[in-house]
Design a protein around this motif. Structure first.
Motif, PDB file in Angstrom:
ATOM      1  N   LEU A 155       0.840  -1.203   0.000  1.00  0.00           N
ATOM      2  CA  LEU A 155       0.000   0.000   0.000  1.00  0.00           C
ATOM      3  C   LEU A 155       0.873   1.249   0.000  1.00  0.00           C
ATOM      4  N   PRO A 156       0.509   2.231  -0.786  1.00  0.00           N
ATOM      5  CA  PRO A 156       1.311   3.456  -0.860  1.00  0.00           C
ATOM      6  C   PRO A 156       0.935   4.431   0.255  1.00  0.00           C
ATOM      7  N   VAL A 157       1.075   4.016   1.492  1.00  0.00           N
ATOM      8  CA  VAL A 157       0.702   4.905   2.605  1.00  0.00           C
ATOM      9  C   VAL A 157       1.969   5.483   3.231  1.00  0.00           C
ATOM     10  N   SER A 158       1.861   6.713   3.628  1.00  0.00           N
ATOM     11  CA  SER A 158       2.979   7.392   4.268  1.00  0.00           C
ATOM     12  C   SER A 158       3.106   6.916   5.712  1.00  0.00           C
ATOM     13  N   ALA A 159       4.233   7.256   6.312  1.00  0.00           N
ATOM     14  CA  ALA A 159       4.426   6.913   7.724  1.00  0.00           C
ATOM     15  C   ALA A 159       3.363   7.604   8.580  1.00  0.00           C
ATOM     16  N   THR A 160       2.987   8.810   8.194  1.00  0.00           N
ATOM     17  CA  THR A 160       1.953   9.534   8.944  1.00  0.00           C
ATOM     18  C   THR A 160       0.617   8.796   8.886  1.00  0.00           C
ATOM     19  N   GLU A 161       0.284   8.311   7.702  1.00  0.00           N
ATOM     20  CA  GLU A 161      -0.974   7.561   7.577  1.00  0.00           C
ATOM     21  C   GLU A 161      -0.910   6.256   8.374  1.00  0.00           C
ATOM     22  N   LEU A 162       0.263   5.652   8.362  1.00  0.00           N
ATOM     23  CA  LEU A 162       0.457   4.415   9.114  1.00  0.00           C
ATOM     24  C   LEU A 162       0.275   4.700  10.616  1.00  0.00           C
ATOM     25  N   SER A 163       0.802   5.822  11.027  1.00  0.00           N
ATOM     26  CA  SER A 163       0.697   6.218  12.418  1.00  0.00           C
ATOM     27  C   SER A 163      -0.763   6.384  12.822  1.00  0.00           C
ATOM     28  N   ARG A 164      -1.544   7.002  11.947  1.00  0.00           N
ATOM     29  CA  ARG A 164      -2.965   7.211  12.214  1.00  0.00           C
ATOM     30  C   ARG A 164      -3.680   5.859  12.335  1.00  0.00           C
ATOM     31  N   ALA A 165      -3.336   4.951  11.446  1.00  0.00           N
ATOM     32  CA  ALA A 165      -3.964   3.625  11.472  1.00  0.00           C
ATOM     33  C   ALA A 165      -3.594   2.882  12.756  1.00  0.00           C
ATOM     34  N   ALA A 166      -2.330   2.986  13.153  1.00  0.00           N
ATOM     35  CA  ALA A 166      -1.889   2.311  14.390  1.00  0.00           C
ATOM     36  C   ALA A 166      -2.612   2.897  15.596  1.00  0.00           C
ATOM     37  N   ARG A 167      -2.806   4.214  15.597  1.00  0.00           N
ATOM     38  CA  ARG A 167      -3.483   4.886  16.702  1.00  0.00           C
ATOM     39  C   ARG A 167      -4.885   4.330  16.909  1.00  0.00           C
ATOM     40  N   LEU A 168      -5.556   4.003  15.810  1.00  0.00           N
ATOM     41  CA  LEU A 168      -6.919   3.469  15.939  1.00  0.00           C
ATOM     42  C   LEU A 168      -6.913   2.131  16.662  1.00  0.00           C
ATOM     43  N   GLY A 169      -5.813   1.396  16.553  1.00  0.00           N
ATOM     44  CA  GLY A 169      -5.715   0.121  17.257  1.00  0.00           C
ATOM     45  C   GLY A 169      -5.412   0.309  18.731  1.00  0.00           C
ATOM     46  N   SER A 170      -4.410   1.121  19.018  1.00  0.00           N
ATOM     47  CA  SER A 170      -4.010   1.397  20.395  1.00  0.00           C
ATOM     48  C   SER A 170      -3.279   2.728  20.375  1.00  0.00           C
ATOM     49  N   GLY A 171      -3.769   3.673  21.139  1.00  0.00           N
ATOM     50  CA  GLY A 171      -3.272   5.055  21.055  1.00  0.00           C
ATOM     51  C   GLY A 171      -1.770   5.168  20.886  1.00  0.00           C
ATOM     52  N   SER A 172      -1.015   4.646  21.856  1.00  0.00           N
ATOM     53  CA  SER A 172       0.422   4.883  21.846  1.00  0.00           C
ATOM     54  C   SER A 172       1.129   4.095  20.737  1.00  0.00           C
TER      55      SER A 172
END
Lengths: 440, 440
Positions: A155-172
């Protein structure tokens, strides 16, 4: 069991697979309090140090294959070798669905791409540290998950987008998407699009920063952190002052400390923020306690040790932003549990370890390698640790009873998530039928 | 030694003498932080319960005589039988000087009065509880001192003036000048004239309120309270929010709770305030800890016990001022030390004691009378305590290791300072040569 499908058909070009690892991060400005529970949006920004995956990591294999459809089980998740109920793992399922949707869009746009989005997915994740140790396994776990999905589906997602996706799973988890020193900006938007992590400095910027994690023997948690932090938001009358005043000021101080590699400012800000976070837990009703007598012994040890070397900073124009003292040797921080994470500089680690050994002694029969890890065990066993008897005498503290600390983990600032393998390693699937991962 | 003068010449009409006792008070809204250290002016108002002098008291004899001049020693003070260095006991000396000055003014105005102000003074004070227990011995001690001086010199001072004088000795002593429920108004004046205690309700108003004090075995203090509170004022970023918002609101809630004998509001406000006080200690830099693992076990016990009986209060117009829950059985509060003071209602005390005995067990060989005091020991020994096995099971807590609590003190709301004797009792001076007091 369905997992056996992999073994029966593997190695096979029909299985698309990737194995990644992602790091643990330990905050120096703490995340505590959500403004949205469903979106994991925090009440305040936070900042963490990414610990090295050589020492602490979640390793995750993600695989998809048309062969997985035959069992009719759909997606499968194993955590530390145990099959989870995906129907109940809603945040996991949401992360998979989001990635699959993005993959589907790519496949629609480019018909030459394999239709991975139509295949069931199998994911196995293991931590190389005990979950019960109270280390932030959900952060490294979700960072590894979203990174694995990105790599699996290309997937062509940026690190920022990845960060947002990870946040939805568990904040930190959003902070574990980066290496080095990482800020999570709280953001202001209701949809949370601006609530993402960003790298403040990479792991090469200040490589001297090391961590000694002291795992408390009685590491049972009183109250889970989601419940605990929402109790604080709802009932602590002191909490708004933290969010409005202390954290914004400290975020600036901490970024300045990191940019200028100012360990004094880093250390003092870290300790003040850890204490304030636990203070708001105590001001919660009913109160929430994460630190125990062993934790408090570490606090006393660190202050008594530092006190031997501290000099009151002369007042100057810069004082409001600077540390009160100069000469810090180390700094403690405690997450939502009794384990201490002590940050120190590399040159100081042997002395610190020797002091810990004296004041928080482990039993004589303890295996040094298991307790201290290879680097420190070698120093202990070869007798190369500095003599700290004078320092201990000046500190004036009595040793704790033997065994208050179960083990120590020595690590350092490290990189973000990494791809360990794509496809097969040496022709053997990394995803075993029992969900465990065979590491290289 | 000079004290022998008394014995040699006593009983003698030349010795003027009085013996008084004064109570301990335990705050439910905490005093923490001084706006003036020299005048003991607080940053915020506070409110306390006066405990009964039957159980906890300072007993003070004050005597003056022309005969005391012969030794040339001047004023003498014995604390718990030990002669103090009066030159170093500045606050004691200041209290004596102030009283003597007032006496001198009376003697000048009325020449018929004996010239007591010209005579050296001898004071002996004993506590019936160990100073090291971390109970507020300075509060009862200074209240007894100023009350004894008033009685010795027959000074026409009001209780308010007495309270102000006691405050100069030790801040919270100003509350021990009254019985029952006592507010200390912080005041605003720089000279502190308006910083005095006043009785909110006397000890007959709500006699059902009892206290069970659990004296922790490891009762060593980390940091003295004067140093601790000034550290908080100087460094805690959360403390201003406590002073500006929480305390004023809670003072009103607590006065309302007492006026209407609302134990739910009393209990919840007490616990919230104790926790917040300790939270500001933890937010102090370096942090100050007074509670230990035994303290926290009491907190958990009290919440788990209350939880069995609590019902969420239906929301109503009054909700902002009311407790969140209804049905509280007891409430903990902790001063600057690990000892727990549990307030409860009389009817509930036996069940509470039985639960404490189960969850914070004392050793089987413990003398019940010494540990629990006569009333509860009788219940224990006669087997009349209620069966709490069901309650304990529902609470779901594991017992602490044996011995975390050294003893329990059972007491209740009590009166203010009292004169025990004037002159001699049965012709024998109460002030012995060794400074000890012979009680009736």
């Amino acid at each position: 069991m369905t997992g056996s499908t992999v073994t029966e058909s593997a190695p096979s070009a029909d299985v698309t697979q990737v194995t990644v690892c992602a790091p643990v991060n330990i905050a120096v400005i703490k995340y505590w309090g959500k403004r949205s529970v469903s979106l994991n949006l925090p009440t305040n920004s936070s900042l963490s140090v990414t610990l090295h995956t050589d020492d602490l990591r979640s390793t995750t294999t993600a695989a998809c294959s048309p062969l997985f459809a035959s069992s009719g089980e759909g997606d499968i998740l194993w955590l530390n070798g145990k099959k989870e109920n995906v129907a109940k793992a809603k945040r996991f399922a949401a992360a998979v669905e989001e990635a699959r949707k993005m993959r589907r869009e790519r496949e629609t746009a480019d018909a030459s791409l394999p239709k991975l989005s139509q295949q069931p997915i199998r994911i196995a994740s293991v931590n190389n540290f005990p979950t019960a140790a109270g280390l932030a396994s959900s952060a490294s776990g979700y960072a590894a998950l979203v990174f694995a999905l990105k790599e699996l589906y290309d997937l062509p997602v940026s690190a920022t987008e990845l960060s947002r996706a990870a946040r939805l799973g568990s904040g930190s988890a959003c902070r574990s998407v980066f290496g080095g020193f990482v800020a999570w900006r709280a953001g202001e938007k209701e949809d949370g699009l601006d609530s993402v992590a960003e790298q403040v400095a990479d792991d090469g910027h200040w490589p001297d920063v090391e961590a000694l994690i002291l795992v408390a023997s009685d590491a049972k948690k009183d109250v889970g952190s989601t419940e605990g932090m929402q109790g604080t938001v709802a009932t602590s009358e002191l909490f708004p002052a933290r969010v409005a005043n202390s954290v914004p000021k400290r975020m600036k101080q901490m970024e300045k400390a990191i940019a200028s590699r100012d360990f004094d400012l880093f250390a003092e800000t870290t300790m003040r923020d850890s204490n304030q976070f636990h203070a708001t837990c105590l001001d919660t009703y009913p109160p929430v306690f994460y630190m125990n007598d062993a934790s408090r012994a570490v606090v006393r040890l660190v202050h008594a040790y530092n006190d031997l070397f501290l000099a009151k900073e002369p007042s100057g124009a810069d004082e409001t932003d600077g540390p009160t003292y100069r000469g810090y040797r180390c700094a403690y921080t405690f997450d939502a549990g009794p384990n201490a994470v002590i940050y120190t500089l590399r040159s100081n680690l042997p002395q610190l370890a020797a002091i810990v050994q004296q004041l928080i002694p482990n039993a004589p029969e303890t295996n040094k390698e298991e307790f201290w890890g290879p680097y420190l065990a070698e120093l202990f066993n070869s007798g190369s640790l500095p003599d700290v008897s004078g320092v201990i005498e000046y500190m004036g503290l009595s040793p704790l009873p033997v065994g208050a600390i179960r083990r120590a983990i020595h690590t350092k600032v490290g990189p973000g998530p990494t791809v360990l393998a794509k496809g097969y390693v040496d022709g053997v699937s990394l995803l075993r039928t029992d969900g465990n991962i065979i590491e290289k």
